[in-house]
Design an enzyme around this catalytic site. Structure first.
Site, PDB file in Angstrom:
ATOM      1  N   ARG A  45     -14.112  48.360  -2.821  1.00  0.00           N
ATOM      2  CA  ARG A  45     -12.935  48.395  -1.939  1.00  0.00           C
ATOM      3  C   ARG A  45     -12.685  49.854  -1.596  1.00  0.00           C
ATOM      4  NH1 ARG A  45     -10.926  51.801  -4.784  1.00  0.00           N
ATOM      5  NH2 ARG A  45      -9.100  51.672  -3.454  1.00  0.00           N
ATOM      6  N   GLY A  46     -11.704  50.079  -0.712  1.00  0.00           N
ATOM      7  CA  GLY A  46     -11.482  51.430  -0.198  1.00  0.00           C
ATOM      8  C   GLY A  46     -12.209  51.557   1.140  1.00  0.00           C
ATOM      9  N   ALA A  47     -11.498  52.070   2.143  1.00  0.00           N
ATOM     10  CA  ALA A  47     -12.005  52.017   3.520  1.00  0.00           C
ATOM     11  C   ALA A  47     -13.410  52.612   3.705  1.00  0.00           C
ATOM     12  CB  ALA A  47     -10.993  52.680   4.451  1.00  0.00           C
ATOM     13  N   ARG A  88     -12.789  41.964   5.831  1.00  0.00           N
ATOM     14  CA  ARG A  88     -11.446  42.529   5.649  1.00  0.00           C
ATOM     15  C   ARG A  88     -11.022  43.171   6.979  1.00  0.00           C
ATOM     16  NH1 ARG A  88     -10.227  45.746   0.322  1.00  0.00           N
ATOM     17  NH2 ARG A  88      -8.156  44.965   0.872  1.00  0.00           N
ATOM     18  N   GLN A 198      -4.737  49.198  -8.251  1.00  0.00           N
ATOM     19  CA  GLN A 198      -5.784  50.213  -8.016  1.00  0.00           C
ATOM     20  C   GLN A 198      -5.405  51.552  -8.655  1.00  0.00           C
ATOM     21  OE1 GLN A 198      -4.572  48.162  -5.664  1.00  0.00           O
ATOM     22  NE2 GLN A 198      -6.086  47.652  -4.128  1.00  0.00           N
ATOM     23  N   ASP A 239      -6.445  53.529   5.670  1.00  0.00           N
ATOM     24  CA  ASP A 239      -7.393  52.494   6.111  1.00  0.00           C
ATOM     25  C   ASP A 239      -7.592  52.518   7.613  1.00  0.00           C
ATOM     26  OD1 ASP A 239      -6.284  51.490   3.408  1.00  0.00           O
ATOM     27  OD2 ASP A 239      -8.182  50.446   3.767  1.00  0.00           O
ATOM     28  N   ASN A 249      -2.091  52.133   5.236  1.00  0.00           N
ATOM     29  CA  ASN A 249      -2.675  52.352   3.903  1.00  0.00           C
ATOM     30  C   ASN A 249      -2.100  51.286   2.974  1.00  0.00           C
ATOM     31  OD1 ASN A 249      -4.382  53.942   2.124  1.00  0.00           O
ATOM     32  ND2 ASN A 249      -2.520  54.658   1.148  1.00  0.00           N
ATOM     33  N   LYS A 250      -2.520  51.326   1.739  1.00  0.00           N
ATOM     34  CA  LYS A 250      -2.123  50.316   0.746  1.00  0.00           C
ATOM     35  C   LYS A 250      -0.624  50.049   0.762  1.00  0.00           C
ATOM     36  CE  LYS A 250      -4.179  48.382  -1.278  1.00  0.00           C
ATOM     37  NZ  LYS A 250      -4.563  47.021  -0.791  1.00  0.00           N
TER      38      LYS A 250
HETATM   39  O1  MRU Z   1      -7.272  47.074  -0.728  1.00  0.00           O
HETATM   40  P1  MRU Z   1      -8.042  48.332  -0.996  1.00  0.00           P
HETATM   41  O2  MRU Z   1      -8.161  48.667  -2.442  1.00  0.00           O
HETATM   42  O3  MRU Z   1      -9.369  48.343  -0.272  1.00  0.00           O
HETATM   43  O4  MRU Z   1      -7.146  49.467  -0.329  1.00  0.00           O
HETATM   44  C1  MRU Z   1      -7.571  50.790  -0.392  1.00  0.00           C
HETATM   45  C2  MRU Z   1      -6.608  51.750   0.149  1.00  0.00           C
HETATM   46  O5  MRU Z   1      -5.565  51.401   0.635  1.00  0.00           O
HETATM   47  C3  MRU Z   1      -7.025  53.195   0.150  1.00  0.00           C
HETATM   48  O6  MRU Z   1      -5.921  54.027   0.002  1.00  0.00           O
HETATM   49  C4  MRU Z   1      -7.705  53.505   1.488  1.00  0.00           C
HETATM   50  O7  MRU Z   1      -8.730  52.590   1.741  1.00  0.00           O
HETATM   51  C5  MRU Z   1      -8.257  54.865   1.532  1.00  0.00           C
HETATM   52  S1  MRU Z   1      -9.648  55.022   0.487  1.00  0.00           S
HETATM   53  C6  MRU Z   1     -10.339  56.549   0.643  1.00  0.00           C
END
Ligand code: MRU
Length: 351
Positions: A45-47, A88, A198, A239, A249-250
Site C-alpha cells: 500500500r502507499g501511493a 484502488r 499504518q 495519494d 491523503n489518508k
Molecule cells: O491506504 P494506504 O495505506 O495505501 O494509504 C497510504 C497513504 O495515505 C499515504 O500517506 C500516501 O499513499 C503517501 S505514501 C508515500
C-alpha cells in the site's frame, strides 16, 4: 533497505504489510491477478508503491501471456491494465504507472523488428526503471525537504509515507530520514491512523528499524500534544494532489492540517511528481475509496461495534490547499498559490 517489493525471476515479491510489525513475511505474486489482489488487500500500500506494483504486475502479465503475436499480446495487456486499474481508486500513481506502461508498450510495438519477446523484455525493463526512479525521487525529495524541518524538535506524521509506501526511503519519512542524516535531532510522533493502523504498525516499525526516536499516539491526541508545544512541524505524504494544490491523503490528514494551522505549526506534504494530477482541478473531483466496514467493526478478528450499527470507512480525505505550507517534490519545494507553482513546474519540465 526495507524490501517493500521487488521483481524476481519467479514473480513480484512483496513484504506482507498486513502482518507487520509482528511478522516479517513475504508474498510472491506469480500472476498479474495476484498482484491486483495484493494491492486490494493492502499487502502492499502507499501511493508510489501501488504504482510500481501495478507496473510490475503488467510486466509479469506480459511475461506469462501465451500470446504469439503483438496484437494478441496487446489485447491481453489491455485486460491486465483494466484489472490493475480497478484495484484502488484514489492514488493517482496507479493510473500514472499504468499509462506509462501502455505508452512503453506502444513505443516498443512500433520499433523495427518488434516481437512479443522484445516487448516482454522492454516492459520488464520499464517496470524496473520505475522502481529505481521512485527511490531516486524519494532521496531527492528528502534533500529538498530536510532544511524545512527543525534542527531539533517533534515532527508529527500521519499514516505511513515511508519506505513501506514507496520502493524505498519514503516521501514524508524520506524527508525526516534526510534531516536526521544531516544531523537534526528529531523525535517523530506517529498518529496510529485508525482503522488500518499504518502509523502504529508500519511507521513505528520502519522508524525503529532505522533507530529514529518515535512515539505513537492515538489520532485524537494530536491537538493536546500540539498545545503542549511538543510538535514543531507536521509532514505527510499524498495519494493525489489536484491542480489547485488540494491534497488527498489518508483519512484524518485533514483534521491534522486544521490543528496545525490553529497552533501555528507548518504543515508539509511530500510527494513525487507522479502524485500530482493536473487534470483534476480541485480536491472535490478526487475519487475517495470506501473500504470494507469490517476494518472499522473489527480489530484483529474481534468485533468492536454492535451488530447492525451504521459504519463509515472512507480511506482518504482532502486537505484544502490553504492549509498546506509547502509541497515537497523531487523537482523542488513548491509554495502557494499552488495553481501557479504546480503549472509553472510542469511547463518548465516539458521544455
Ligand atoms: O491506504 P494506504 O495505506 O495505501 O494509504 C497510504 C497513504 O495515505 C499515504 O500517506 C500516501 O499513499 C503517501 S505514501 C508515500
Amino acid at each position: 533497505m526495507i524490501p517493500t517489493l521487488e521483481w524476481t525471476s519467479e514473480g513480484v515479491r512483496f513484504l506482507d504489510q498486513t502482518r507487520l510489525p509482528l511478522e516479517e513475511t513475504y508474498v510472491l505474486a506469480t500472476t498479474y491477478q495476484q498482484v491486483a489482489d495484493v494491492i486490494v488487500t493492502m499487502v502492499v500500500r502507499g501511493a508510489p508503491a501501488i504504482g510500481v506494483s501495478a507496473a510490475m504486475g503488467l510486466a509479469l502479465g506480459a511475461k506469462n501471456s501465451p500470446a504469439t503475436t503483438t496484437p494478441a499480446l496487446a489485447a491481453d495487456f489491455d485486460i491486465m491494465a483494466r484489472t490493475l486499474a480497478a484495484t484502488r481508486p484514489t492514488a493517482v500513481n496507479l493510473f500514472w504507472a499504468i499509462e506509462r506502461m501502455k505508452q512503453r508498450f506502444s513505443a516498443l510495438a512500433s520499433a523495427p523488428g518488434a516481437t512479443p519477446a522484445t516487448l516482454r523484455i522492454g516492459l520488464i525493463e520499464e517496470a524496473q526503471r520505475m522502481y529505481d526512479e521512485d527511490i531516486a525521487a524519494c532521496r531527492t525529495m528528502g534533500a529538498h525537504g530536510a532544511p524545512l524541518l527543525p534542527k531539533q524538535g517533534g515532527v508529527l506524521t500521519h499514516c505511513n509515507a515511508g519506505a513501506l509506501a514507496t520502493c524505498g526511503y519514503g516521501t514524508a519519512l524520506g524527508v525526516i530520514r534526510s534531516a536526521v542524516e544531516q544531523g537534526s535531532h528529531l523525535h517523530v510522533y506517529a498518529d496510529e491512523t485508525r482503522p488500518f493502523l499504518q502509523g502504529a504498525r508500519l511507521t513505528a516499525w520502519e522508524l525503529m528499524h532505522d533507530g529514529i526516536p518515535t512515539t505513537v499516539l492515538c489520532d485524537n491526541m494530536a491537538a493536546s500534544l500540539m498545545r503542549q508545544r511538543k510538535i514543531q512541524a507536521v509532514i505527510v505524504g499524498a495519494d493525489r494532489i489536484a491542480a489547485n494544490g488540494d491534497v488527498a491523503n489518508k483519512i484524518g490528514t485533514y483534521n491534522v492540517a486544521i490543528l496545525a494551522k490553529e497552533h501555528g505549526i507548518p504543515f508539509y506534504v511530500a510527494a513525487p511528481w507522479s502524485t500530482i494530477d493536473l487534470k483534476t482541478p480541485t480536491g472535490d473531483s478526487i475519487p475517495i475509496e470506501q473500504r470494507p466496514q469490517i476494518e472499522v467493526t473489527h480489530h484483529a478478528g474481534k468485533q468492536l461495534t454492535p451488530n447492525g450499527v451504521g459504519i463509515e470507512n472512507p480511506a482518504f480525505d482532502v486537505t484544502p490547499a490553504k492549509y498546506v505550507t509547502a509541497i515537497i517534490t523531487e523537482r523542488g519545494v513548491l509554495r502557494a498559490p499552488y495553481a501557479d507553482s504546480l503549472q509553472e513546474q510542469e511547463t518548465a519540465a516539458a521544455i
